[in-house]
Design an enzyme around this catalytic site. Structure first.
Site, short mmCIF file in Angstrom:
data_model
loop_
_atom_site.label_atom_id
_atom_site.label_comp_id
_atom_site.label_asym_id
_atom_site.label_seq_id
_atom_site.Cartn_x
_atom_site.Cartn_y
_atom_site.Cartn_z
N ASP A 13 0.85 -1.25 0.03
CA ASP A 13 0.15 0.10 0.03
C ASP A 13 0.71 1.31 0.09
OD1 ASP A 13 -2.34 -1.72 0.09
OD2 ASP A 13 -1.87 -1.81 2.45
N GLU A 14 2.16 1.16 -0.46
CA GLU A 14 2.87 2.30 -0.64
C GLU A 14 2.62 3.36 -1.79
OE1 GLU A 14 3.99 -0.71 -1.02
OE2 GLU A 14 5.39 -1.07 0.48
N GLY A 15 1.38 2.88 -2.45
CA GLY A 15 0.81 3.87 -3.68
C GLY A 15 1.47 3.49 -5.00
N LYS A 16 1.59 2.00 -5.05
CA LYS A 16 2.18 1.59 -6.26
C LYS A 16 1.15 1.86 -7.52
CE LYS A 16 3.22 -2.60 -4.49
NZ LYS A 16 2.68 -2.51 -3.38
N GLY A 40 -4.26 -4.80 -4.76
CA GLY A 40 -5.51 -4.04 -5.19
C GLY A 40 -5.15 -2.86 -5.27
N HIS A 41 -5.27 -2.24 -6.64
CA HIS A 41 -4.98 -0.96 -6.87
C HIS A 41 -6.00 -0.24 -7.80
CE1 HIS A 41 -1.63 -2.68 -9.26
NE2 HIS A 41 -2.36 -2.23 -10.00
N THR A 130 -6.31 -11.37 3.51
CA THR A 130 -7.32 -11.00 2.76
C THR A 130 -8.30 -11.96 2.32
OG1 THR A 130 -5.98 -11.44 0.66
CG2 THR A 130 -5.42 -9.44 1.48
N GLN A 224 2.12 -6.42 -2.85
CA GLN A 224 2.17 -6.29 -1.48
C GLN A 224 3.82 -5.41 -1.14
OE1 GLN A 224 1.70 -9.80 -2.58
NE2 GLN A 224 -0.33 -9.05 -2.52
N VAL A 300 -8.87 -3.85 -1.18
CA VAL A 300 -9.35 -5.09 -1.51
C VAL A 300 -10.31 -5.42 -0.53
CG1 VAL A 300 -8.89 -7.79 -1.58
CG2 VAL A 300 -7.35 -6.20 -2.97
N GLY A 302 -11.09 -3.12 2.25
CA GLY A 302 -11.83 -1.92 3.06
C GLY A 302 -11.34 -1.73 4.40
N ARG A 303 -10.44 -2.62 5.03
CA ARG A 303 -9.96 -2.42 6.19
C ARG A 303 -9.14 -1.34 6.73
NH1 ARG A 303 -6.56 -7.99 7.38
NH2 ARG A 303 -6.25 -7.55 4.99
N LYS A 331 3.16 9.90 -1.13
CA LYS A 331 2.23 10.78 0.00
C LYS A 331 2.94 11.81 0.90
CE LYS A 331 -1.83 7.86 0.06
NZ LYS A 331 -2.42 6.87 1.10
N SER A 413 6.10 11.88 -5.45
CA SER A 413 4.68 11.67 -5.80
C SER A 413 4.02 12.70 -4.85
CB SER A 413 3.87 10.44 -5.99
OG SER A 413 2.81 10.49 -6.06
P1 IMP Z 1 -2.54 -12.99 2.52
O1 IMP Z 1 -1.57 -12.27 1.40
O2 IMP Z 1 -4.22 -12.70 2.05
O3 IMP Z 1 -2.36 -14.39 2.79
O4 IMP Z 1 -2.51 -11.93 3.90
C1 IMP Z 1 -1.43 -12.09 4.55
C2 IMP Z 1 -0.83 -10.72 4.83
O5 IMP Z 1 -0.33 -10.00 3.89
C3 IMP Z 1 -1.80 -9.87 5.76
O6 IMP Z 1 -1.46 -9.21 6.66
C4 IMP Z 1 -2.73 -9.13 4.57
O7 IMP Z 1 -3.21 -7.79 5.23
C5 IMP Z 1 -1.37 -8.76 3.85
N1 IMP Z 1 -1.42 -8.39 2.46
C6 IMP Z 1 -1.88 -9.18 1.42
N2 IMP Z 1 -1.86 -8.29 0.17
C7 IMP Z 1 -1.83 -6.93 0.68
C8 IMP Z 1 -1.84 -6.04 -0.21
O8 IMP Z 1 -1.85 -5.81 -1.28
N3 IMP Z 1 -1.38 -4.70 0.67
C9 IMP Z 1 -1.18 -4.60 2.08
N4 IMP Z 1 -1.15 -5.96 2.72
C10 IMP Z 1 -1.53 -7.10 1.84
#
Ligand code: IMP
Length: 430
Positions: A13-16, A40-41, A130, A224, A300, A302-303, A331, A413
């Site tokens: 979630d660094e803003g990729k 997710g982006h 997720t 990630q 992805v 919404g958390r 950011k 950015s």
């Molecule tokens: P998983 O990839 O669904 O198995 O989740 C494992 C860990 O990676 C959890 O802490 C998720 O919140 C984190 N995670 C998975 N995908 C992302 C992402 O795209 N951004 C940030 N955290 C992620």
């Protein structure tokens, strides 16, 4: 260096999205090499917003080839749904613009169920995933019982593969008090979707080798971040793949000598979602300020993301592990208006000072951050397009980060808008 690898240097979630979008315009081929639809982006192209989870960013641009590499775990249902969603927005995804590695492992519904069961149990195994079945699918891949994309093209071999898979899963399900799965149900699941996947299947290693020889620019789109890497991250609170730059080679089949420029996307503060250690976390009004101003909610799931100060120890470690050539700092504008800004420069662990994140979970939980304090800036950095648009204190902050993490800023950015970017060097031209 003709090619670029984009990776996250923190917890994702660094803003990729914005940076990958900007780079994908310059690339000929865009490749995903790990993860799955847990990424997710949101891309905004010509004012239209597209949400992608599994597909490479190249799909929303004309004339680009997008590639899903062997390192990805591929959910055929998520693919069909994402393709449909995009086609409703006028984006056509056909074998002409997307190829899927024949040797990528599949995510099936039983993986999703297992992920959900583990996350909801009280057995102390909660990771905060997720819930997409990513971990269980990688387990089956490494356990040598996965069903892969190529198996969809050979239905006659599927019953044997399914039997092998269920020889593992049914005893596991019995132990969890769940119903066993009938082989016929999995066969149905696979045969119903095969026709939508097989036309996209390809020998990706060869395709990339040919594109490389033809002089095409290849963009590797990491998902990630480094601290979620299965080996280098805050284990066990990590994702199930290698997220580091080296995986771009293994997860696509292009040799490491051809990877090119490694761009580390780095947020001017730190966030993480899910459970696990986070030394610079600010569970207070500062964290709330960063979360609200930075709109820190998962694309992805919404958390709400946990927020904290910039941690130079972690990013310096990411620079070393990935071989980062340059940072894309994102950011910065979220810090506008803060009176004081803090940066972690080291940790104290059991009375000694260390300059790295230890590998052990209990040590990661015990480290106490050593902060350096900066005077903030009251002027705005939002929308800056030249260094001279930035307040002096903001430039000082950026320069100090470069020194602390031992990598230069290649791109800065200053808002979600594409044009609000200060380009120091074009990574493709380097
Ligand atoms: P998983 O990839 O669904 O198995 O989740 C494992 C860990 O990676 C959890 O802490 C998720 O919140 C984190 N995670 C998975 N995908 C992302 C992402 O795209 N951004 C940030 N955290 C992620």
């Amino acid at each position: 260096m003709a090619n670029v690898v984009v990776i996250g240097s923190q917890w994702g979630d660094e803003g990729k999205g914005k940076i990958v979008d900007w780079l994908s315009e310059r690339a000929d081929v865009v490749v995903r090499f790990q993860g799955g639809h847990n990424a997710g982006h949101t891309l905004v192209v010509d004012g239209v917003s597209y949400k992608l989870s599994l597909l490479p960013s190249g799909v929303v641009r004309q004339g680009k080839l997008s590639v899903i590499g062997n390192g990805v775990v591929f959910d055929p249902h998520a693919f069909v749904a994402e393709r449909k969603r995009l086609s409703e927005q006028g984006v056509s995804i056909e074998p002409g613009n997307l190829r899927i590695a024949d040797n990528a492992a599949l995510i099936l519904s039983l993986h999703r169920e297992l992920d959900a069961t583990r996350e909801s149990s009280n057995s102390g195994t909660k990771i905060g995933t997720t819930g997409r079945g990513i971990g269980p699918a990688y387990e089956d891949k490494v356990g040598r019982r996965a069903i892969r994309v190529m198996d969809l093209a050979h239905p006659e071999g599927l019953p044997e593969r399914i039997e092998r898979l269920l020889a593992h899963h049914n005893p596991l399900r019995r132990g969890l008090g769940q119903d066993e799965i009938d082989a016929a149900a999995i066969l149905d699941e696979l045969t119903s979707v095969a026709g939508e996947i097989v036309p996209f299947m390809d020998r990706v290693w060869r395709l990339l080798d040919e594109r490389r020889k033809a002089g095409d620019r290849i963009l590797f789109e990491g998902a990630q971040g480094t601290l979620l890497d299965i080996d280098h991250g805050t284990y066990p609170f990590v994702t199930s793949s290698n997220t580091v730059a080296g995986q771009a080679a293994a997860g696509s089949g292009l040799g490491p000598g051809s990877l090119g420029f490694v761009l580390g996307i780095t947020k001017a503060y730190t966030t993480r979602v899910g459970e696990g250690p986070f030394p610079s976390e600010q569970d207070n009004e500062i964290g709330q300020f960063l979360g609200e101003k930075g709109r820190e909610f998962g694309t992805v799931t919404g958390r709400k993301r946990r927020c904290g100060w910039f941690d130079a120890v972690l990013v310096r470690q990411a620079v070393a592990i990935n071989g980062i050539h340059g940072l894309a700092l994102t950011k910065l504008d979220v810090l506008d208006g803060l009176e004081e800004i803090k940066v972690v420069t080291g940790y104290r662990l059991d009375g000694t000072t260390i300059d790295y994140l230890p590998a052990s979970l209990s040590e990661q939980q015990r480290v106490e951050p050593i902060y350096e304090s900066f005077e903030g800036w009251q002027a705005t950095t939002a929308g800056a397009r030249r260094w001279s648009d930035l307040p002096a204190q903001a430039i000082k902050y950026v320069r100090h980060i470069e020194e602390l993490v031992e990598a230069p800023v290649t791109l800065l950015s200053t808002s979600p808008e594409r044009e609000d970017t200060i380009l120091v060097r074009d990574p493709f031209q380097d």
